[in-house]
Scaffold this active site. Structure first.
Site, PDB file in Angstrom:
ATOM      1  N   ASP A  14       0.859  -1.187   0.000  1.00 43.99           N
ATOM      2  CA  ASP A  14       0.000   0.000   0.000  1.00 43.99           C
ATOM      3  C   ASP A  14       0.897   1.239   0.000  1.00 43.99           C
ATOM      4  OD1 ASP A  14      -2.162   1.654   0.116  1.00 43.99           O
ATOM      5  OD2 ASP A  14      -2.759   1.137   2.162  1.00 43.99           O
ATOM      6  N   ASP A 108      -2.814   2.551  -6.120  1.00 41.85           N
ATOM      7  CA  ASP A 108      -1.820   2.637  -5.054  1.00 41.85           C
ATOM      8  C   ASP A 108      -1.734   1.417  -4.145  1.00 41.85           C
ATOM      9  OD1 ASP A 108      -4.280   3.062  -3.912  1.00 41.85           O
ATOM     10  OD2 ASP A 108      -3.634   4.691  -2.606  1.00 41.85           O
ATOM     11  N   GLU A 109      -2.417   0.342  -4.472  1.00 41.06           N
ATOM     12  CA  GLU A 109      -2.284  -0.851  -3.631  1.00 41.06           C
ATOM     13  C   GLU A 109      -2.538  -2.116  -4.436  1.00 41.06           C
ATOM     14  OE1 GLU A 109      -5.262  -1.534  -0.563  1.00 41.06           O
ATOM     15  OE2 GLU A 109      -6.538   0.014  -1.451  1.00 41.06           O
TER      16      GLU A 109
END
Length: 361
Positions: A14, A108-109
């Protein structure tokens, strides 16, 4: 003890305050300052907040006017989504050097299954550390990671040492970890469900574990089965590298609220143009169209219609959206409009699989 068929080596990576961190990286004047990506002090919605802004209670999806009240010296920055996509692609290329089993959740993860990895590294903990170091060296951005036996526990673990840290929950530690975990920390249990559980005397995982399956299903429906399993470390949801898209949408937040009938139709046409490009590029078709309306006072409504056949025609979708607009016509001025096509033709169910392995974390 958790059966071996439920044990994989899963990493949840993350990025830390991703959009805001990219903006701070590219503009040194923003470093160390409270930054909100998206919106302005008058209106709009915060897409991401830097850690400096989070100290004041600013969060993503918060109305920017509220963010400004919480932090009057906050700096609002226009989002640059194409840049974020490029950085995200750069990070995913790093992931693929270690495994092909990468399931992105967003820009983003992502989840990574490194039960078997391309570099022959013995432990998932070391892989996560190496990946985070590579991300920093190549993008100057920090990432956090959670490492454990399944996606649920890895996701929870990635929050523990944020920002720029990682946490491994070893197989033998999973049950004690879950038993002592506050219910509000269970990924997927929202505020309303957590409040309901609190009223039922469920404050920690150990309390949840006292409930048998029929009682949980009675109180929480199908989710009861999920809660019963996850608190026991039982999850067979695999890392799916070809994540199936469930919907395609487009929306706009307006600088000035709109109430005029012709203006609303004109804005919907603009949104439909964007949506249709996305539908074409995805080669998708779906059965359900949804109109989202958010009024000036942030009251939100959705109206949907499901066809008996798959559609992808711009004209057909737009015609139905206009009909939904008048069911009934909004009484209050509108600050946001959105259109979504869902129930897509490529929707698939989860085909779970399991492998018995002895693992070194």
């Amino acid at each position: 003890m958790i059966p071996e068929e439920y044990i994989r080596k899963i990493i949840h990576v993350d990025m830390d305050a991703f959009y805001a961190s990219v903006e701070q990286r590219d503009n040194p004047e923003l470093m160390g300052k409270p930054v909100a990506v998206g919106g302005s002090k008058e209106r709009g919605v915060v897409a991401a907040a830097s850690y400096e802004a989070r100290k004041y209670g600013v969060r993503s999806a918060m109305a920017s006017s509220i963010a400004y009240r919480k932090c009057p010296h906050i700096i609002f920055v226009k989002p640059h989504f194409e840049k974020y996509k490029e950085v995200s692609k750069q990070i995913r290329e790093i992931f693929f050097e270690y495994t092909d089993l990468v399931e992105p959740l967003s820009l983003d993860e992502a989840y990574l299954d490194v039960t078997e990895n391309k570099k022959g590294i013995a432990t998932a903990t070391r892989i996560a550390k190496e990946i985070r170091q590579r991300i920093w060296e190549e993008t100057q951005l920090s990432a956090s990671a959670g490492i454990s036996i399944n996606k649920f526990v890895a996701k929870v673990a990635s929050d523990i040492n944020k920002p720029n840290g990682q946490k491994t929950i070893m197989p033998d530690d999973v049950i004690p970890f879950l038993e002592n975990l506050p219910i509000k920390k269970f990924y997927g249990i929202g505020e309303k469900t957590a409040e309901k559980m609190k009223k039922l005397g469920i404050h920690f995982g150990r309390d949840l574990k006292q409930w048998d399956l029929p009682l949980l299903v009675r109180e929480f429906g199908k989710s009861g089965t999920h809660y019963y399993n996850i608190v026991r470390g039982l999850q067979k949801s695999t890392v799916k590298p070809d994540r199936i898209r469930k919907s395609i949408g487009a929306e706009r937040t307006f600088f000035d609220d709109i109430h005029d009938e012709n203006d609303l139709k004109e804005e919907l046409e603009k949104i439909m143009t964007i949506l249709h490009k996305r539908i074409e590029s995805s080669e998708a078709s779906g059965k359900t169209v949804t109109l989202k309306l958010k009024s000036f006072d942030f009251e939100q409504h959705t109206r949907s219609f499901t066809f008996d056949h798959y559609i992808n025609s711009q004209e057909e979708i737009f015609e139905k959206i206009i009909q939904l607009l008048y069911q009934p016509f909004p009484e209050k001025p509108v600050r946001l409009l959105g259109v979504t096509l869902s129930n897509l033709k490529n929707d698939e169910s989860d085909n779970s699989q399991s492998v018995q392995l002895t693992l070194d974390f």
